[in-house]
Motif scaffolding. Structure first.
Motif, PDB file in Angstrom:
ATOM      1  N   LEU A  59     -18.024  40.819  -8.917  1.00 19.46           N
ATOM      2  CA  LEU A  59     -16.678  40.838  -7.968  1.00 19.46           C
ATOM      3  C   LEU A  59     -15.393  41.291  -8.101  1.00 19.46           C
ATOM      4  N   ASN A  60     -15.387  41.952  -9.433  1.00 23.55           N
ATOM      5  CA  ASN A  60     -14.013  42.451 -10.053  1.00 23.55           C
ATOM      6  C   ASN A  60     -12.988  41.404  -9.895  1.00 23.55           C
ATOM      7  N   ARG A  61     -13.521  40.225 -10.387  1.00 22.42           N
ATOM      8  CA  ARG A  61     -12.417  39.075 -10.609  1.00 22.42           C
ATOM      9  C   ARG A  61     -12.241  38.521 -11.840  1.00 22.42           C
ATOM     10  N   GLU A  62     -11.150  38.014 -12.089  1.00 19.29           N
ATOM     11  CA  GLU A  62     -11.073  37.468 -13.425  1.00 19.29           C
ATOM     12  C   GLU A  62      -9.652  36.190 -13.348  1.00 19.29           C
ATOM     13  N   LYS A  63      -9.932  34.959 -13.479  1.00 16.83           N
ATOM     14  CA  LYS A  63      -8.785  34.135 -13.203  1.00 16.83           C
ATOM     15  C   LYS A  63      -8.796  32.776 -14.188  1.00 16.83           C
ATOM     16  N   VAL A  64      -7.783  32.586 -15.020  1.00 16.57           N
ATOM     17  CA  VAL A  64      -7.952  31.295 -16.023  1.00 16.57           C
ATOM     18  C   VAL A  64      -7.985  30.168 -15.081  1.00 16.57           C
ATOM     19  N   TYR A  66      -7.277  26.231 -15.181  1.00 19.87           N
ATOM     20  CA  TYR A  66      -6.500  25.508 -16.041  1.00 19.87           C
ATOM     21  C   TYR A  66      -7.290  23.928 -16.014  1.00 19.87           C
ATOM     22  N   PRO A  67      -7.259  23.233 -16.919  1.00 20.04           N
ATOM     23  CA  PRO A  67      -7.861  21.907 -16.970  1.00 20.04           C
ATOM     24  C   PRO A  67      -7.187  20.753 -15.927  1.00 20.04           C
ATOM     25  N   ASN A  68      -8.212  20.244 -14.962  1.00 22.63           N
ATOM     26  CA  ASN A  68      -7.871  19.134 -14.203  1.00 22.63           C
ATOM     27  C   ASN A  68      -7.014  19.771 -13.157  1.00 22.63           C
ATOM     28  N   ARG A  69      -7.034  20.940 -12.889  1.00 20.61           N
ATOM     29  CA  ARG A  69      -6.379  21.580 -11.702  1.00 20.61           C
ATOM     30  C   ARG A  69      -7.496  22.378 -10.664  1.00 20.61           C
ATOM     31  N   ARG A  70      -6.587  22.696  -9.393  1.00 24.36           N
ATOM     32  CA  ARG A  70      -7.630  23.748  -8.651  1.00 24.36           C
ATOM     33  C   ARG A  70      -6.877  25.024  -8.570  1.00 24.36           C
ATOM     34  N   SER A  71      -7.893  26.083  -8.433  1.00 25.14           N
ATOM     35  CA  SER A  71      -7.430  27.304  -8.581  1.00 25.14           C
ATOM     36  C   SER A  71      -8.081  27.957  -7.060  1.00 25.14           C
ATOM     37  N   VAL A  72      -7.444  29.063  -6.848  1.00 28.17           N
ATOM     38  CA  VAL A  72      -8.158  29.866  -5.647  1.00 28.17           C
ATOM     39  C   VAL A  72      -8.253  31.297  -6.030  1.00 28.17           C
ATOM     40  N   ILE A  73      -9.386  31.585  -5.547  1.00 26.50           N
ATOM     41  CA  ILE A  73      -9.874  33.214  -5.855  1.00 26.50           C
ATOM     42  C   ILE A  73     -10.309  33.810  -4.336  1.00 26.50           C
ATOM     43  N   TYR A  74      -9.664  34.892  -3.905  1.00 26.48           N
ATOM     44  CA  TYR A  74     -10.156  35.328  -2.558  1.00 26.48           C
ATOM     45  C   TYR A  74     -11.255  36.533  -2.889  1.00 26.48           C
ATOM     46  N   ILE A  75     -12.110  36.847  -2.168  1.00 27.85           N
ATOM     47  CA  ILE A  75     -13.139  37.972  -2.410  1.00 27.85           C
ATOM     48  C   ILE A  75     -13.463  38.066  -0.770  1.00 27.85           C
ATOM     49  N   GLY A  76     -14.100  39.246  -0.902  1.00 29.10           N
ATOM     50  CA  GLY A  76     -14.556  39.958   0.190  1.00 29.10           C
ATOM     51  C   GLY A  76     -13.830  40.807   1.144  1.00 29.10           C
ATOM     52  N   PRO A  77     -14.290  41.333   2.295  1.00 35.67           N
ATOM     53  CA  PRO A  77     -15.703  41.211   2.825  1.00 35.67           C
ATOM     54  C   PRO A  77     -16.883  41.697   1.647  1.00 35.67           C
ATOM     55  N   LEU A  78     -17.995  41.126   1.573  1.00 37.72           N
ATOM     56  CA  LEU A  78     -18.865  41.832   0.708  1.00 37.72           C
ATOM     57  C   LEU A  78     -20.214  41.993   1.501  1.00 37.72           C
ATOM     58  N   SER A  79     -20.966  43.003   0.882  1.00 33.40           N
ATOM     59  CA  SER A  79     -22.307  43.666   1.517  1.00 33.40           C
ATOM     60  C   SER A  79     -23.287  42.671   1.034  1.00 33.40           C
ATOM     61  N   PRO A  80     -24.492  42.448   1.648  1.00 34.32           N
ATOM     62  CA  PRO A  80     -25.551  41.564   1.066  1.00 34.32           C
ATOM     63  C   PRO A  80     -25.902  41.895  -0.296  1.00 34.32           C
ATOM     64  N   GLY A  81     -26.142  40.907  -0.899  1.00 29.80           N
ATOM     65  CA  GLY A  81     -26.520  41.051  -2.327  1.00 29.80           C
ATOM     66  C   GLY A  81     -26.303  39.784  -3.194  1.00 29.80           C
ATOM     67  N   ARG A  82     -26.616  39.856  -4.494  1.00 29.03           N
ATOM     68  CA  ARG A  82     -26.305  38.983  -5.590  1.00 29.03           C
ATOM     69  C   ARG A  82     -24.938  39.218  -6.378  1.00 29.03           C
ATOM     70  N   TYR A  83     -23.976  38.396  -6.461  1.00 24.83           N
ATOM     71  CA  TYR A  83     -22.972  38.731  -7.333  1.00 24.83           C
ATOM     72  C   TYR A  83     -22.747  37.575  -8.156  1.00 24.83           C
ATOM     73  N   GLU A  84     -22.683  37.902  -9.503  1.00 22.80           N
ATOM     74  CA  GLU A  84     -22.850  36.868 -10.682  1.00 22.80           C
ATOM     75  C   GLU A  84     -21.511  36.591 -10.910  1.00 22.80           C
ATOM     76  N   PHE A  85     -21.230  35.365 -11.435  1.00 19.80           N
ATOM     77  CA  PHE A  85     -19.971  34.858 -12.304  1.00 19.80           C
ATOM     78  C   PHE A  85     -20.243  34.317 -13.220  1.00 19.80           C
ATOM     79  N   PHE A  86     -19.249  33.922 -14.406  1.00 22.09           N
ATOM     80  CA  PHE A  86     -19.368  33.002 -15.422  1.00 22.09           C
ATOM     81  C   PHE A  86     -18.127  32.741 -16.131  1.00 22.09           C
TER      82      PHE A  86
END
Length: 108
Positions: A59-64, A66-86
Motif C-alpha cells: 500500500l506504500n504506507r507507514e504510520k506510527v 500510538y498506544p490507546n489512540r486512533r489513527s487514520v490512513i487513507y488509501i486507494g483507489p486500488l485495483s483488485p488484489g491482495r495488499y498486505e500490511f503488518f
C-alpha cells in the motif's frame, strides 16, 4: 455546478471508512474486503499500551500507531488484489491484508 462542488470536497468526505483494532499485537479483523476503485479511510484504534508502526509495502504506507489512540490512513483507489500490511514492532503477530474485489475501470 455539482461537479465543481464535488471537486472541492475534502478527501475524507468521499472515502469509505473501515475500522481496524490493534489489540494484543494483533489486527482485528485481520482481513478486510473492500471494493475496487474506491478511496478508503482506515481508522485504526491501538488498544495496546505500547506503540506500533503500521507498515505496508503493498500500500506504500507507514504510520506510527500510538498506544490507546486512533489513527487514520487513507488509501486507494486500488485495483483488485491482495495488499498486505503488518506491525513493524510485532511483525510475526500483527499482520493483515486488504482484499480488493470487483471490476477495474478497464473491465467496464
Amino acid at each position: 455546478m455539482s461537479l465543481l462542488l464535488f471537486s472541492i470536497l475534502p478527501f475524507s468526505c468521499v472515502a469509505k471508512e473501515y475500522k481496524l483494532i490493534l489489540k494484543d499485537h494483533l489486527f482485528y479483523p485481520a482481513e478486510i474486503i473492500v471494493p475496487a476503485n474506491t478511496k478508503l479511510k482506515l481508522l485504526i484504534e491501538n488498544q495496546d499500551s505500547t506503540p506500533e508502526e503500521f507498515d505496508s509495502f503493498d500500500l506504500n504506507r507507514e504510520k506510527v500507531l500510538y498506544p490507546n489512540r486512533r489513527s487514520v490512513i487513507y488509501i486507494g483507489p486500488l485495483s483488485p488484489g491482495r495488499y498486505e500490511f503488518f506491525g513493524e514492532f510485532s511483525p510475526n503477530t500483527a499482520r493483515g491484508a486488504v482484499l480488493v474485489e470487483g471490476k477495474t475501470d478497464a473491465d467496464n
